[in-house]
Design an enzyme around this catalytic site. Structure first.
Site, PDB file in Angstrom:
ATOM      1  N   HIS A 263      11.019  -2.937   6.633  1.00 44.78           N
ATOM      2  CA  HIS A 263      10.779  -3.924   5.583  1.00 44.78           C
ATOM      3  C   HIS A 263       9.269  -4.178   5.428  1.00 44.78           C
ATOM      4  O   HIS A 263       8.713  -4.082   4.323  1.00 44.78           O
ATOM      5  CB  HIS A 263      11.514  -5.219   5.929  1.00 44.78           C
ATOM      6  CG  HIS A 263      11.319  -6.321   4.946  1.00 44.78           C
ATOM      7  ND1 HIS A 263      12.202  -6.574   3.917  1.00 44.78           N
ATOM      8  CD2 HIS A 263      10.324  -7.247   4.813  1.00 44.78           C
ATOM      9  CE1 HIS A 263      11.754  -7.593   3.202  1.00 44.78           C
ATOM     10  NE2 HIS A 263      10.621  -8.032   3.727  1.00 44.78           N
ATOM     11  N   GLU A 264       8.612  -4.476   6.539  1.00 35.62           N
ATOM     12  CA  GLU A 264       7.164  -4.749   6.471  1.00 35.62           C
ATOM     13  C   GLU A 264       6.391  -3.504   6.039  1.00 35.62           C
ATOM     14  O   GLU A 264       5.354  -3.599   5.381  1.00 35.62           O
ATOM     15  CB  GLU A 264       6.641  -5.272   7.811  1.00 35.62           C
ATOM     16  CG  GLU A 264       7.328  -6.550   8.338  1.00 35.62           C
ATOM     17  CD  GLU A 264       7.399  -7.696   7.335  1.00 35.62           C
ATOM     18  OE1 GLU A 264       6.580  -7.742   6.409  1.00 35.62           O
ATOM     19  OE2 GLU A 264       8.306  -8.550   7.484  1.00 35.62           O
ATOM     20  N   HIS A 267       6.212  -3.473   2.341  1.00 35.31           N
ATOM     21  CA  HIS A 267       5.118  -4.356   1.893  1.00 35.31           C
ATOM     22  C   HIS A 267       3.769  -3.670   2.127  1.00 35.31           C
ATOM     23  O   HIS A 267       2.881  -3.702   1.277  1.00 35.31           O
ATOM     24  CB  HIS A 267       5.130  -5.668   2.688  1.00 35.31           C
ATOM     25  CG  HIS A 267       6.223  -6.629   2.292  1.00 35.31           C
ATOM     26  ND1 HIS A 267       6.400  -7.059   1.000  1.00 35.31           N
ATOM     27  CD2 HIS A 267       7.172  -7.270   3.036  1.00 35.31           C
ATOM     28  CE1 HIS A 267       7.425  -7.935   0.958  1.00 35.31           C
ATOM     29  NE2 HIS A 267       7.906  -8.059   2.178  1.00 35.31           N
ATOM     30  N   GLU A 293       8.661  -7.937  -2.862  1.00 35.09           N
ATOM     31  CA  GLU A 293       9.952  -7.831  -2.162  1.00 35.09           C
ATOM     32  C   GLU A 293      10.734  -6.608  -2.632  1.00 35.09           C
ATOM     33  O   GLU A 293      11.503  -6.029  -1.866  1.00 35.09           O
ATOM     34  CB  GLU A 293      10.783  -9.102  -2.356  1.00 35.09           C
ATOM     35  CG  GLU A 293      10.358 -10.254  -1.465  1.00 35.09           C
ATOM     36  CD  GLU A 293      10.446  -9.953   0.032  1.00 35.09           C
ATOM     37  OE1 GLU A 293      11.452  -9.367   0.474  1.00 35.09           O
ATOM     38  OE2 GLU A 293       9.497 -10.289   0.757  1.00 35.09           O
TER      39      GLU A 293
END
Ligand code: ZN
Length: 499
Positions: A263-264, A267, A293
């Site tokens: 997830h990070e 980003h 997101e």
């Protein structure tokens, strides 16, 4: 003919303000990763001094002067220059239109609010938190007024995180999503197919580090321009050629650290993909939280929970953890990766249920701003809503209205970004598949370059040029809607749970 001198002065000054902002982020990263326990007070002073310098830089009157010159001859601006001037105006107004007295009051309240929330949550005491929440609402309303959003206070809060988005648009999208998602979650919860809770245990943190490093590097995170460390709560900060991600490692929950790292990484790759030559101008900045997101969720969910992805990485996982994975079949592993368990706690929620947690928060915070809901009635409204949406009633406020930190610091209008990001991610996914039907075959070979290249070109290098709604239209050819998200959830989770 535009004024090249004014434009050069503008970009020099906003880049300087941005650079100071990134130093603040770096101090924040350091605080959560490295800070000696006794250095908290000193760090708070450093942060306060820097914040003052950053604010002074962002509200430098010369920015206002350069903008006025450029705006007087707007027809002479190139497309790129117009994008920069438009967003610089918005940033400058936000930096200069709030009275100093208000800024001081808000900063003090933010810090008080956090401590009051932490205390109230520990003691399960909503009554102790209610006055803070009421004060935060009042400050948010005043802030909206100073910036010319009087009467549209909640739209202002939404626009702060997602430029161009409004409560009316979100309400319509979430309403459509809710209608089909609530029954889908019920169907899955009632399914006889149950993931094995005990499937993955005892994964050494060293091995996990090795695996997630290999995975994130393969996805395309550039470790020459970023790093990953350990913190209590995973996050990603920084931009351009210095992106700092964090993860947490739990021996009994290896999927938690893996998926939060991916997830990070989503980003992080967005920030690494911004235009280097425009670093610090609106052409080299991200387009808001929903778009951010969409990038993290796309990699975490559509990509890393796919069969193709695991065809490539499963052998390596078994090689690093031979005993831990010995009794787990490929199908059991895949089901554990795509486990669905409705829960009361948002941060523990699976990909399917998560959106209902967001809809709940959006509906309540919107009513707080319109006055339809009083702060004192919030716990009861939360319980009723959790029952309606999740089919669960929190036994206490700690597992209900007190669970999230956001409102304690006045961050209203932030929650919707998560769900809007999920919608955009699914929409991007189907567009990518239409352009490259064999995408999962790429993944199975460990090749993620086409997808990253496509996102770089269409999203990352566009900076703040388009807001989330415009970006969806341009990149996918369709208006932002929950249709793709619902299709994706039905396809992926229907195949596993509703056979
Ligand atoms: Zn995120």
């Amino acid at each position: 003919m535009s004024n090249p001198k004014a434009y050069a002065e503008l970009t020099t000054l906003i880049k300087r303000a941005h650079a100071l902002g990134t130093v603040g982020e770096l101090l924040g990263w350091d605080e959560q990763v490295n800070l000696p326990p006794g250095a908290g007070e000193q760090r708070a002073q450093q942060q306060a001094a820097l914040a003052e310098a950053a604010h002074a830089a962002a509200s430098d009157a010369r920015i206002g002067g350069a903008l006025a010159t450029l705006e007087a001859d707007a027809a002479g601006l190139s497309d790129d220059q117009r994008v920069v001037a438009k967003h610089a105006r918005k940033d400058y107004d936000r930096a200069t239109k709030l009275p100093a007295e208000f800024v001081r009051e808000k900063a003090a309240q933010d810090s008080r609010g956090y401590h009051a929330w932490a205390k109230a949550r520990a003691a399960d005491d909503f009554g102790g938190y209610a006055p803070v929440l009421a004060k935060n609402l009042e400050l948010a309303t005043r802030e909206a007024g100073y910036l010319g959003w009087g009467g549209r206070e909640y739209d202002y809060m939404v626009d702060k995180h997602d430029p161009g988005m409004t409560a009316a648009v979100i309400g319509r999208l979430f309403g459509e999503l809710k209608r089909e998602l609530v029954p889908l979650v019920r169907e899955i919860a009632a399914s006889k197919v149950k993931p094995r809770d005990d499937a993955l245990r005892g994964f050494s943190t060293e091995g996990q580090r090795q695996f997630l490093r290999e995975v994130t590097e393969r996805l395309g995170f550039d470790y020459n321009r970023g790093r990953i460390d350990v913190s209590l709560h995973p996050f990603c900060s920084g931009t351009g050629s210095d992106v700092r991600m964090t993860t947490r490692l739990k021996e009994q929950e290896p999927l938690d650290s893996l998926f939060s790292s991916i997830h990070e990484t989503g980003h992080g790759m967005y920030e690494q993909g911004l235009r280097a030559d425009e670093l610090g101008t609106p052409l080299g900045q991200n387009a808001g939280m929903a778009v951010h997101e969409s990038q993290s969720r796309l990699w975490e969910n559509q990509v890393a929970r796919s069969r193709g992805f695991w065809r490539h990485f499963e052998p390596r996982l078994r090689e690093l953890f031979p005993t831990q994975t010995a009794g787990v079949s490929t199908d059991e592993l895949y089901l554990a990766i795509n486990a669905v368990h409705p829960t009361l706690i948002r941060v523990d929620a699976d990909e399917v249920t998560y959106n209902l947690h967001i809809i709940l928060r959006f509906e309540l915070e919107k009513k707080l701003f319109t006055g339809e809901l009083a702060v004192a009635d919030l716990p009861a409204a939360w319980r009723a809503s959790a029952q309606e949406l999740l089919g669960l009633t929190p036994p206490n406020d700690r597992e209900g209205v007190l669970q999230d930190v956001h409102w304690s610091g006045g961050s209203f209008g932030y929650f919707p970004s998560y769900c809007l990001g999920n919608m955009l991610a699914a929409q991007l996914w189907y567009r990518a598949l239409a352009l490259r039907p064999a995408l999962e075959e790429d993944f199975a070979r460990g090749d993620f370059t086409w997808l990253l290249g496509w996102l770089r070109e269409n999203i990352h290098t566009q900076g703040r040029r388009y807001d989330a709604l415009e970006l969806a239209r341009r990149v996918t050819g369709e208006e932002l809607s929950p249709k793709s998200l619902l299709r994706y959830l039905r396809e992926r989770y229907g195949a596993l749970y509703l056979r």
